[in-house]
Design a protein around this motif. Sequence first.
Motif, PDB file in Angstrom:
ATOM      1  N   GLU A  15       5.934  -0.604  -9.378  1.00 11.83           N
ATOM      2  CA  GLU A  15       6.859   0.511  -9.605  1.00 11.83           C
ATOM      3  C   GLU A  15       6.431   1.389 -10.770  1.00 11.83           C
ATOM      4  O   GLU A  15       6.728   2.589 -10.790  1.00 11.83           O
ATOM      5  N   ASN A  16       5.744   0.800 -11.750  1.00  9.81           N
ATOM      6  CA  ASN A  16       5.417   1.536 -12.966  1.00  9.81           C
ATOM      7  C   ASN A  16       4.071   2.247 -12.917  1.00  9.81           C
ATOM      8  O   ASN A  16       3.904   3.305 -13.534  1.00  9.81           O
ATOM      9  N   VAL A  17       3.102   1.668 -12.220  1.00  9.69           N
ATOM     10  CA  VAL A  17       1.740   2.199 -12.269  1.00  9.69           C
ATOM     11  C   VAL A  17       1.643   3.665 -11.834  1.00  9.69           C
ATOM     12  O   VAL A  17       0.966   4.460 -12.506  1.00  9.69           O
ATOM     13  N   PRO A  18       2.280   4.098 -10.747  1.00 11.99           N
ATOM     14  CA  PRO A  18       2.147   5.517 -10.377  1.00 11.99           C
ATOM     15  C   PRO A  18       2.620   6.462 -11.482  1.00 11.99           C
ATOM     16  O   PRO A  18       2.008   7.522 -11.704  1.00 11.99           O
ATOM     17  N   GLU A  47      -3.786  -3.115  -4.837  1.00 18.32           N
ATOM     18  CA  GLU A  47      -4.078  -2.271  -3.678  1.00 18.32           C
ATOM     19  C   GLU A  47      -3.581  -0.840  -3.908  1.00 18.32           C
ATOM     20  O   GLU A  47      -4.231   0.137  -3.515  1.00 18.32           O
ATOM     21  N   LEU A  48      -2.423  -0.712  -4.543  1.00 12.63           N
ATOM     22  CA  LEU A  48      -1.912   0.618  -4.872  1.00 12.63           C
ATOM     23  C   LEU A  48      -2.872   1.336  -5.816  1.00 12.63           C
ATOM     24  O   LEU A  48      -3.165   2.532  -5.650  1.00 12.63           O
ATOM     25  N   ALA A  49      -3.381   0.603  -6.822  1.00 12.39           N
ATOM     26  CA  ALA A  49      -4.338   1.183  -7.759  1.00 12.39           C
ATOM     27  C   ALA A  49      -5.612   1.628  -7.044  1.00 12.39           C
ATOM     28  O   ALA A  49      -6.192   2.674  -7.372  1.00 12.39           O
ATOM     29  N   ASP A  50      -6.053   0.851  -6.068  1.00 10.59           N
ATOM     30  CA  ASP A  50      -7.233   1.244  -5.287  1.00 10.59           C
ATOM     31  C   ASP A  50      -7.019   2.591  -4.604  1.00 10.59           C
ATOM     32  O   ASP A  50      -7.951   3.395  -4.485  1.00 10.59           O
ATOM     33  N   GLY A  51      -5.798   2.845  -4.162  1.00 13.95           N
ATOM     34  CA  GLY A  51      -5.499   4.122  -3.533  1.00 13.95           C
ATOM     35  C   GLY A  51      -5.653   5.283  -4.496  1.00 13.95           C
ATOM     36  O   GLY A  51      -6.195   6.339  -4.136  1.00 13.95           O
ATOM     37  N   HIS A  60     -10.176   4.022 -12.281  1.00 11.53           N
ATOM     38  CA  HIS A  60     -11.024   2.912 -11.833  1.00 11.53           C
ATOM     39  C   HIS A  60     -10.168   1.653 -11.771  1.00 11.53           C
ATOM     40  O   HIS A  60      -9.135   1.550 -12.448  1.00 11.53           O
ATOM     41  N   VAL A  61     -10.605   0.683 -10.999  1.00 14.27           N
ATOM     42  CA  VAL A  61      -9.851  -0.563 -10.842  1.00 14.27           C
ATOM     43  C   VAL A  61     -10.788  -1.750 -10.996  1.00 14.27           C
ATOM     44  O   VAL A  61     -11.893  -1.754 -10.426  1.00 14.27           O
TER      45      VAL A  61
END
Length: 260
Positions: A15-18, A47-51, A60-61
């Motif tokens: 929930e926070n990363v975006p 997976e969200l970060a990969d997007g 980068h991830v």
Amino acid sequence: MLRALVIVPTYDERENVPIVVARALAATPDDVHLLIVDDASPDGTGELADGFAATEPRVHVLHRAAKEGLGPAYLAGFAWGLERGYEAIVEMDADGSHHPEDLPRLLGQLTDHDLALGSRWVAGGRVENWPRRRVLLSRGGNWYTRLALGIDIRDATGGFRAFRAEALRRIHLGDVASHGYCFQVDLVWRALQAGLTVIEVPIVFTERVHGVSKMDGAIVAESLRLVAWWGLRRRLRAAFELVVHRRRLRSVRANSSRVV
């Protein structure tokens, strides 16, 4: 501004990363990149970060196999950034408690300092939406750290900080063993022992809105135990050096007496 890498460790922060990624990219120039270090979050944070990384070249991830704690996640991120030649490396939480808009102020301090600490407990710094027990725990922990280690840092436990890359190379990251929030004290202590210049920059720390804190009793216990050991070791070293100094003085006086 130095070419910088902002390391954001994550575990169940979908929930926070975006929000954090969008704010960090908006607040910084193109030569500041983000590295999301995900410890196999079961909620799909990785997976969200990969997007984000697929569409934004500044993101980068780094995927890790399991949850091992804050310290190992940051050490992996440091190694990733140093290998790729970034001039500055930043620690920042993924939960929104650190304001990405403060990144330029922290990085700007690296012109004249090796390490810039985002500080809640210097003039101009503060916390928002914290219960009284959290305030007392943080202030008490920092007071305990100053007393045990003999350092003049008001917020040694804070996790929003910027290092010059060369500073990280000088503090022997290979033998850092702390895992939880004590990792932050460990790095400040090493920086001061290495003679690096450290400045505290006032920040506003806001309690997370989404998700749950990773702080628990084991993390607090580790911090108390390690800081106490480091403080004891410092005092034993000082006592040993005093004994050696006194023996040398006696030897010099004895030799002087023989010459006369």
